[in-house]
Design a protein around this motif. Structure first.
Motif: not given
Length: 754
Positions: A497-498, A545-546, A89-95, A574-579
């Motif tokens: 994401g979440g 992850k929520t 899996q590869v996804y974005q974390e933060g900006d 806490a960080e925002t993550i992408s799908s």
């Protein structure tokens, strides 16, 4: 003497089959829950079952990267890491961070070394405009030539020696073929972008004129320096050499990752534990055992001697699946386990078709021996066409899909091949052997009763209307959900994401403890059961992850951890993550499914010599998908990675059921002649195959119900829509497809008067 020899031979066959079953079962099962070497223990497991390596990269530079550049980088990295596992899996974390999770490995440093530093790929001319060398070749410690830069990258950029950069390369692939002397050769094919094509033409023109090489520089070293043998103006080039395929593939993969729009640097790397505890595997195995037992009991109760043969073949099939998963190094996740358990139920399908044919032949007065021979022959076309059609879909998804879609396709293709082998070879040999040892009475096999023809076509308008109403209601419900809840479906983390929250506890908590005591408190805050948990190996840190949490919910989360577990608030981040399923991966899946559907249509058209068969089958598939989608909308079942697997399973299941009915229509159409009643023939064909449709649905249903009863939450969210899909697939095959074909046959096309 001849009969005695045949009987002895049959006894040997039966003994060999039983020993084969025992041996394969032992090989497959040995090592489960222990450190012994066994096929099951050697299977690659996904992040949810075994954990793996988590690497976080930071974008180099002060400016915040654009969404487009981040999405492009994530997609290309996804393609790069799939060489380790289709479930990576590869996804974005933060900006400005990208997280990579690779299952089944535990050495982060080895992965980092192999993966390299994303970005910073350059094509460098051998000499600068003044004729000075930019790099030179020397012998390394292994006695091979290696190239070294004589200048720094900044100087090379200044004097114009860097002809292209990684982003000028659209794609790089390893290909095997024959050279002019018909010798096998492994090469790397490069395709440039529109802008890169012009740059590459200039670079090769300059190098060809000077009879020089063009070096490819990546991650602080020259990885290749091929000679330029001609001017290349179309943007398509080949790198040749004495490569093995693995070397060519590694070079192509390196060039692709060097073509990222962003340059990244490692921020941190961790070894993470399984997202699910040991209970996930144990409950799935329990579901498999119960479901398998129910299928065996059902088959023996319905088909007697033939059911015993099918059960032995099914046991061999199950053991072979486990062994080949290990040998082929297919990564297995929880949805994958569910898919395999489901395939056990579906593998019975071919046997049911064969047994129904045998009983039909017995009903005409044929001997058991003759009925077995003819039954297998008549069932072959339906089994072949049904499995080939599904295999086409699996092959396209395997080649074109990404991530979990590719992993699902591998398991599906494997199941198709093995189910045909066990049904057409193992079951056949077992039945011939059982007959030879003395099981010759017709009463041991059962005689097909003459089936009363049900007038399905007289109700086709009702069926069409009911289906249209359900599908329309689904779209209406999706609209209601969109306006009231913000999304048409209940999308999970994988799609939208979440929030990823890291909590460092004061003690090392087990996953089971977290699932029992921590996760319920988080679910109370989110109001959502979709919470993923990961432990960081060697620490007390746990990642939750929520869905995306609001500022208020993040504070509630922190308060719950502090008040209930005395966690230091400073150790909660806490960080925002992408799908994890990017838009590109979603579009890849959609394109793959469309191509697979088109190829299935063409195959059915070719085999049945009538495109109306193919059109009816495809419309039935669309019907099944839309009905299950409506269920997702009404039940608000989480739409995650298992959603794609669920839909693909339903498509494969439905097409098989439809092909069986169409095969009987094709057969009866020939025997009917030109003066027969077409409507009566269709009704009769559906009625003749009705028991097969019902029995196959029941055996598959046994497996899925077992999954639902014993499975963990994510498995239940996979099993529940599948129950609907199985019922819907049976309904559409029996009530919709025949009616559609009849309408197309009588109302449309050049043969409408037939």
């Amino acid at each position: 003497m001849g009969l005695k020899m045949k009987k002895n031979k049959a006894i040997i066959v039966l003994l060999v089959m039983v020993l084969l079953l025992c041996g394969l079962s032992y090989t497959a099962a040995s090592g489960i829950g222990t450190e012994k070497a066994g096929a099951a223990s050697g299977i690659k497991l996904g992040l949810d079952l075994a954990g793996g390596v988590s690497i976080t990269y930071q974008v180099v530079g002060e400016e915040e990267p654009s969404k487009e550049d981040m999405a492009d980088t994530i997609y290309k990295l996804q393609k790069r890491v799939e060489k380790y596992s289709t479930e990576a899996q590869v996804y974005q974390e933060g900006d400005d961070r990208i997280n990579i999770e690779i299952p089944g490995v535990s050495d982060a440093n080895a992965i980092l070394e192999d993966l390299g530093k994303p970005g910073s790929l350059y094509f460098i001319s051998e000499t600068d405009p003044e004729g000075n060398l930019n790099y030179t070749a020397t012998m390394d410690e292994n006695g091979e030539w290696a190239y070294f830069l004589l200048k720094g990258i900044d100087e090379l950029q200044t004097d114009g020696s860097i002809m292209l950069v990684g982003t000028d390369v659209m794609d790089a692939r390893a290909v095997s073929g024959n050279d002019n002397m018909q010798n096998l050769q492994n090469i790397v094919e490069l395709t440039m972008t529109k802008e890169g094509t012009k740059k590459f033409a200039d670079a090769t023109s300059r190098a060809y004129e000077k009879q020089e090489s063009l070096a490819i520089y990546y991650d602080d070293k020259i990885i290749s320096a091929p000679m330029v043998n001609s001017v290349i103006s179309d943007g398509n080039a080949q790198i040749t050499g004495s490569f093995t395929y693995e070397e060519a593939d590694a070079l192509a993969s390196t060039i692709r990752i060097g073509g990222l729009k962003l340059e990244l640097e490692e921020l941190r790397s961790n070894v993470v534990g399984a997202q699910l505890g040991s209970a996930a595997i144990s409950t799935s195995l329990k579901a498999a055992a119960v479901g398998f037992a129910l299928v065996v009991i059902f088959m023996v109760a319905i088909y007697w001697v033939m059911g015993i043969a099918a059960s032995i073949a099914l046991g061999i099939y199950t053991a072979l699946i486990v062994i080949l998963l290990n040998l082929l190094e297919i990564t297995l996740t929880l949805p994958g386990i569910a898919g395999i358990i489901l395939s056990i139920g579906m593998a019975v399908d071919a046997n049911v078709i064969i047994f129904a044919r045998i009983r039909e032949e017995l009903a005409t007065g044929k001997t058991v021996q003759s009925a077995i021979k003819i039954g297998f022959e008549k069932a072959f076309s339906a089994i072949w066409d049904g499995n080939c059609t599904t295999f086409i879909a699996a092959a396209v998804l395997w080649i074109m899909g990404s991530g979990s879609v590719k992993g699902f396709a591998q398991t599906l293709a494997l199941g198709i091949v093995l189910s045909m082998f066990t049904a057409l070879v193992i079951t056949k040999q077992l039945m011939k052997a059982m007959y030879a040892v003395g099981l010759k009475k017709v009463s041991l096999y059962g005689v097909g009763k003459e089936k009363k023809t049900i007038s399905f076509l007289s109700k086709k308008t009702v069926f069409f209307a009911a289906s249209a109403a359900v599908i329309l209601a689904g779209f209406v419900m999706m609209g209601v959900n969109k306006s009231s809840k913000g999304s048409a479906l209940n999308y999970s983390l994988e799609f939208v994401g979440g929030t990823s929250t890291n909590v460092t506890f004061n003690e090392d908590k087990s996953i089971e403890d977290i699932d029992s005591n921590v996760t319920p408190l988080i679910e109370a805050i989110t109001g959502d059961g979709n919470v993923q948990t990961q432990k960081v190996a060697g620490t007390n840190e746990v990642i939750f992850k929520t869905r995306t949490l609001t500022v208020e919910e993040r504070e509630q989360f922190k308060d719950v951890m502090v008040q209930n577990f005395a966690v230091d608030a400073e150790k909660i981040t806490a960080e925002t993550i992408s799908s994890t399923i990017s838009s590109e991966m979603q579009s890849d899946a959609v394109v793959a499914i469309l191509i697979a559907t088109a190829l299935m249509l063409v195959y059915i058209w070719f085999r049945f010599k009538d495109i109306r068969f193919g059109t009816s089958a495809v419309l039935a598939l669309v019907h099944d998908v839309l009905v299950v989608l409506a269920f997702y909308a009404f039940a608000r079942v989480s739409v995650g990675s298992t959603f794609i697997a669920c839909m693909l399973t339903i498509v494969g299941y439905s097409i098989n059921a439809t092909i069986v009915i169409f095969d009987r229509i094709r057969e009866n159409l020939v025997s009917m002649g030109k003066k027969g009643d077409l409507q009566e023939m269709v009704n009769n064909s559906i009625s003749q195959t009705l028991s097969r449709s019902i029995f196959t649905s029941l055996t598959t249903f046994f497996m899925v119900v077992s999954l639902y009863i014993f499975g963990v939450t994510s498995i239940r969210e996979f099993a529940l829509p599948l129950m609907v899909g199985i019922m819907c697939g049976t309904y559409s095959s029996v009530c919709i497809t025949g009616g559609l074909w009849y309408v197309f046959r009588t109302k449309m096309g050049r043969n409408k008067k037939e």
